[in-house]
Design a protein around this motif. Structure first.
Motif, PDB file in Angstrom:
ATOM      1  N   VAL A 498       0.836  -1.208   0.000  1.00 45.71           N
ATOM      2  CA  VAL A 498       0.000   0.000   0.000  1.00 45.71           C
ATOM      3  C   VAL A 498       0.866   1.252   0.000  1.00 45.71           C
ATOM      4  CG1 VAL A 498      -1.680   1.326   1.350  1.00 45.71           C
ATOM      5  CG2 VAL A 498      -1.949  -1.155   1.119  1.00 45.71           C
ATOM      6  N   LEU A 501       2.341   1.903  -3.453  1.00 49.71           N
ATOM      7  CA  LEU A 501       1.330   2.469  -4.341  1.00 49.71           C
ATOM      8  C   LEU A 501       1.041   3.921  -3.972  1.00 49.71           C
ATOM      9  CD1 LEU A 501      -0.640   1.994  -6.659  1.00 49.71           C
ATOM     10  CD2 LEU A 501      -2.296   1.109  -4.997  1.00 49.71           C
ATOM     11  N   GLU A 502       0.987   4.201  -2.693  1.00 49.79           N
ATOM     12  CA  GLU A 502       0.721   5.573  -2.237  1.00 49.79           C
ATOM     13  C   GLU A 502       1.817   6.530  -2.684  1.00 49.79           C
ATOM     14  OE1 GLU A 502      -0.252   7.958   1.944  1.00 49.79           O
ATOM     15  OE2 GLU A 502       0.551   5.911   1.985  1.00 49.79           O
ATOM     16  N   LYS A 508      -3.761  10.897  -3.880  1.00 53.28           N
ATOM     17  CA  LYS A 508      -3.735   9.987  -2.741  1.00 53.28           C
ATOM     18  C   LYS A 508      -5.137   9.534  -2.338  1.00 53.28           C
ATOM     19  CE  LYS A 508       0.653  11.017  -2.605  1.00 53.28           C
ATOM     20  NZ  LYS A 508       1.650  10.116  -3.193  1.00 53.28           N
ATOM     21  N   LEU A 511      -6.803   5.981  -2.686  1.00 50.18           N
ATOM     22  CA  LEU A 511      -6.580   4.886  -1.741  1.00 50.18           C
ATOM     23  C   LEU A 511      -7.612   4.851  -0.620  1.00 50.18           C
ATOM     24  CD1 LEU A 511      -2.688   5.183  -1.380  1.00 50.18           C
ATOM     25  CD2 LEU A 511      -3.944   3.526  -2.739  1.00 50.18           C
ATOM     26  N   ARG A 514     -10.175   0.930   0.841  1.00 49.13           N
ATOM     27  CA  ARG A 514      -9.124  -0.055   1.103  1.00 49.13           C
ATOM     28  C   ARG A 514      -9.374  -1.361   0.364  1.00 49.13           C
ATOM     29  NH1 ARG A 514      -4.707  -0.764   4.274  1.00 49.13           N
ATOM     30  NH2 ARG A 514      -4.285  -2.899   4.957  1.00 49.13           N
ATOM     31  N   LYS A 516     -10.704  -1.883  -2.568  1.00 47.85           N
ATOM     32  CA  LYS A 516     -10.281  -1.756  -3.963  1.00 47.85           C
ATOM     33  C   LYS A 516      -8.755  -1.706  -4.078  1.00 47.85           C
ATOM     34  CE  LYS A 516     -14.505   0.479  -5.605  1.00 47.85           C
ATOM     35  NZ  LYS A 516     -15.112   1.697  -6.210  1.00 47.85           N
ATOM     36  N   THR A 517      -8.154  -1.065  -3.094  1.00 43.40           N
ATOM     37  CA  THR A 517      -6.686  -1.001  -3.089  1.00 43.40           C
ATOM     38  C   THR A 517      -6.081  -2.397  -2.962  1.00 43.40           C
ATOM     39  OG1 THR A 517      -6.723   1.204  -2.075  1.00 43.40           O
ATOM     40  CG2 THR A 517      -4.683  -0.068  -1.886  1.00 43.40           C
ATOM     41  N   LEU A 545      -8.612   3.190  -9.445  1.00 44.45           N
ATOM     42  CA  LEU A 545      -7.984   1.901  -9.174  1.00 44.45           C
ATOM     43  C   LEU A 545      -8.829   0.761  -9.726  1.00 44.45           C
ATOM     44  CD1 LEU A 545      -6.650   2.210  -5.502  1.00 44.45           C
ATOM     45  CD2 LEU A 545      -5.573   2.927  -7.627  1.00 44.45           C
TER      46      LEU A 545
END
Length: 835
Positions: A498, A501-502, A508, A511, A514, A516-517, A545
């Protein structure tokens, strides 16, 4: 008394077993052998001479020359790191100038002059446009202390106080020594133009009237100080000997000294066993080796035992060196466990010298190594770091050349660069360094049977101050190289994924969901490379995403296939032309497909992306077409091996060699003979003889099979020359005979079929002249080229390019012959070519 590796301060280097035997005679004591690293393949004799602890090493039987000497001494100083200087002791060929009056059994000692360091590598340099050979670079001088010692010995010798005679007399009192190293009764010197008769083992059938009359002299060794010529070829021709000697003021010829002078400060001592002419015999070798060893002992008797002057200290780098091609990744997160493990292992007292990071492609090994180097730079400003990409042998070669330039090594040949860098690192006393081999995935490159694998294995000499870190996908190779110090790098955990990716996303808020992340990260199998590329794609296309996740699912693709897709702009009309180069490169960089190296702005393609691109081309049936396009482009731009093109061909060589290894190219390689011949000639000029020989041999077979011997003669000539470079004399001789016979046959056929003045016939005549000249048959070459020029002037005209080229070559040959005092009159027994 207990001896350790640190006890030994003097290296005594021999090339022949006979020289080693002579060295053993003069050891005051023989010490027991010590253990040594597995990477050190030398066999040592340990002992003491005049209070100095000496390590004696001999080159492998039958393997002579500068390269062999470099390798042996490099291993020696890696194992015996307190060695202060070397003595290269053995036999050599003398130059009978008359002044000085050098005779068999005399001793020649290397001594610097105003223009030379004492040893000249006479066969290393470049051929200028005029055809003249220009020697480049200079070798290190002997250490100042030893020069002071020989000055003292020279003065004693002048006053009749020389201790050499006493040492010789004392040693020869032993029957076994006297029988093993007798002084032969005859010292025959023949006129330079008179060759040995009938290939007999002695000169019993040589004409006595051709001997040089010299005044009688006391039968004891005289000592001469001056320049020694070193090279990889045996000089067995008096004319060649005198040509070099007059040009460079040479006293002696030998084959090893140039390989050690830049590795360890050394004095070269040679007993004269022949005159470098066709009358060379081994009769004088034992005595010459014996007197040289006696002189070496005399030197050590004069060296003060307490001497620790700066003259003999190894050179220590004056500053930290930093050779890392990538900037620090500001988005790096996690991986603290792997970094801590590496730091702990390298920080241990008596800890491991080598450690490997092992894991799947794209898992983040390179990024871990990169972060480690930047942390090390911040924590320890004295540690040098060198980064070597291992995507191919060519990339490793280029990286080592870059290291050599960075640390200030001068006049390094590509064929010697690994050994020179290894020596530098092993001598970097008190300085820390880290060597990173990134993407070391190919087992054959490291532990295979090829020559490059052996060289790479020899790089890995343990050091108290240095460490090596590998990144590799190949666990078997990791174990072979560093067992048991292998650190497994797996996909990061969820929270680290995570964070990666962030760091990569511009928005941002994407994200916030959560679930889907996590769903996206699972589709990307938590691979850091895939996560970074996904973030770049999402930023570029401004999508959610869930959209990117759906794209992956729709394609039913894994990450590797994703990398093979066309990442063009979805908002661009299909009929709009592709972006120009700047835009295209920018797009690739945005997706992290390529990285720009900080030093020279070169683009580096990720290995996984490279593999995926190849797979996509094959799937689209475009691979063979791209191979052909690449070959056609290289055919146009690849330069000849003139020195002015050296920088350019070294940039193109990795691409050309990669192309040559492709099976799609090999099926069509007969269409690219000229390109591959240029590649082979550049490899040969760079001293990469083994690779050049393989290439020339393969192309010769292809050419002969398709078009016959007549069209392969140029490649055969290149192969013969390369065999000579490798010291494969019999193969070279046999091939040169074939080249000459084929060249003559082609000329005769074209004369008969096309006529004596047809342009093709004249081209064949010029080619035969070049062949004769390359085989040192200068008189025949000049006669034939003179006739060729006359016919070309009459048939083609004086301004035709072929006429001008032939005339220039003829003029250059005559100038070379005149400058070397060669006669252009027919040698006795030579018949002018009737062509």
């Amino acid at each position: 008394m207990t001896f350790t590796h640190a006890s030994y301060t003097v290296a005594w280097i021999c090339a022949l077993p006979l020289e080693l035997a002579a060295a053993k005679v003069f050891l005051d004591q023989v010490h027991p052998r010590l253990t040594q690293p597995e990477s050190d393949h030398n066999v040592y004799t340990l002992g003491s001479v005049a209070g100095h602890n000496v390590v004696v090493v001999c080159l492998p039987t039958g393997v002579y020359g500068t390269t062999s000497a470099t390798a042996a001494v490099s291993h020696l100083i890696s194992t015996y790191q307190n060695v202060r200087f070397g003595l290269m002791v053995g036999v050599g060929g003398g130059v009978p100038k008359g002044d000085p009056d050098i005779r068999l059994g005399d001793i020649v000692v290397s001594k610097p002059t105003d223009t030379s360091s004492g040893v000249i590598q006479y066969d290393y340099g470049k051929t200028l446009q005029s055809g003249r050979f220009h020697r480049t670079g200079s070798l290190n001088k002997p250490p100042s202390l030893l020069l002071k010692v020989i000055a003292q010995m020279d003065s004693d010798y002048m006053l009749g106080k020389a201790s050499l005679s006493n040492i010789l007399a004392s040693s020869l009192q032993k029957d076994k020594v006297r029988k093993q190293f007798p002084r032969p009764p005859k010292d025959q010197l023949f006129q330079p133009l008179y060759d040995h008769v009938n290939n007999r083992p002695d000169c019993a059938y040589c004409d006595p009237s051709q001997q040089v009359n010299r005044p009688e002299r006391i039968p004891e060794p005289y000592i001469h100080y001056g320049l020694i010529a070193s090279g990889n070829q045996v000089i067995k021709d008096a004319r060649t000997r005198d040509l070099f000697a007059q040009e460079l003021d040479i006293l002696c010829f030998e084959m090893e000294a140039a390989g050690i002078m830049d590795v360890i400060p050394s004095l070269v001592i040679r007993g004269i066993c022949d005159y470098c002419d066709s009358h060379k015999h081994k009769e004088w070798q034992p005595y010459a080796a014996f007197v040289a060893a006696a002189y070496a002992k005399t030197v050590l008797m004069q060296v003060p035992l307490q001497e620790r002057s700066g003259d003999l200290e190894k050179s220590v780098p004056g500053k930290r060196h930093w050779m890392v091609p990538f900037r620090q990744n500001p988005g790096f997160v996690g991986r603290e466990g792997e970094i801590t493990k590496v730091e702990e292992l390298f920080g241990k007292v008596n800890g491991p010298f080598k450690v490997a990071l092992c894991g799947l492609g794209g898992v983040g090994k390179t990024q871990i190594a990169l972060e480690l180097t930047y942390r090390m730079r911040e924590r320890d400003p004295t540690c040098s770091v060198f980064w070597i990409p291992c995507t191919s042998n060519a990339s490793i070669e280029q990286a080592f050349m870059g290291i050599a330039q960075t640390i200030g090594l001068q006049d390094v040949k590509p064929s010697d660069v690994k050994e020179r860098v290894k020596v530098y690192l092993s001598q970097a006393s008190g300085r820390k360094w880290l060597l990173i081999f990134d993407n070391a995935d190919d087992m054959d490159m490291w532990v295979g049977e090829c020559a490059s694998a052996t060289e790479l294995a020899n790089i890995l000499a343990p050091s108290e101050q240095g460490h090596i870190l590998f990144t590799t996908r190949n666990r078997k190779l990791a174990v072979r190289l560093t067992s048991p110090f292998v650190i497994d790098v797996s996909e990061p955990d969820t929270e680290t994924g995570v964070k990666i990716l962030e760091e990569g996303l511009q928005k941002k808020e994407l994200l916030d969901n959560r679930d889907k992340t996590i769903a996206l990260l699972k589709q990307l199998t938590f691979l850091p490379l895939a996560i970074s590329q996904a973030a770049a794609y999402i930023n570029s296309n401004n999508i959610k995403l869930s959209d990117y996740t759906a794209l992956l699912k729709e394609q039913e693709s894994d990450v590797v296939e994703l990398l093979s897709e066309d990442f063009g702009d979805d908002g661009r009309y299909q009929d709009i032309q592709n972006p120009k180069k700047v835009d295209a490169v920018g797009l690739l960089k945005a997706f992290s497909f390529v990285a720009e190296e900080a030093k020279d702005h070169a683009l580096s393609l990720h290995r996984l992306v490279h593999l995926s691109t190849r797979n996509w081309l094959r799937r689209e049936q475009q691979f063979s077409l791209q191979i052909q396009k690449t070959a056609n482009h290289l055919k146009q731009v690849f330069p000849g091996n003139e020195h002015r093109n050296q920088k350019l061909w070294r940039e193109y060589l990795p691409h050309a060699l990669s192309l040559a290894g492709e099976s799609d190219f090999q099926r069509e390689r007969e269409e690219y003979t000229r390109l591959l011949q240029n590649v082979g000639r550049c490899l040969r000029t760079d001293g990469r003889y083994s690779e050049a020989a393989v290439l020339f041999k393969d192309m010769t077979k292809v050419r002969r099979r398709k078009l016959g011997d007549d069209d392969a003669v140029s490649l055969m000539a290149d192969l013969a020359s390369t065999y000579s470079d490798q010291g494969r004399w019999e193969e070279a001789k046999e091939l040169k005979v074939q080249v000459l016979e084929i060249s003559k046959r082609v000329l005769e056929i074209r004369k008969r079929v096309l006529g004596p003045e047809h342009p093709c016939t004249l081209t064949s005549m010029a080619n035969l002249a070049f062949t004769l000249y390359s085989q040192e048959r200068v008189y025949e070459a000049v006669v034939l080229m003179e006739k060729c020029v006359r016919l070309q002037v009459r048939s083609l005209g004086p301004s035709h390019p072929h006429t001008k080229n032939s005339a220039r070559s003829l003029k250059r040959w005559k100038e070379m012959a005149e400058s070397s005092t060669d006669s252009l009159e027919a040698p006795r027994g030579t018949v002018a070519p009737q062509l």
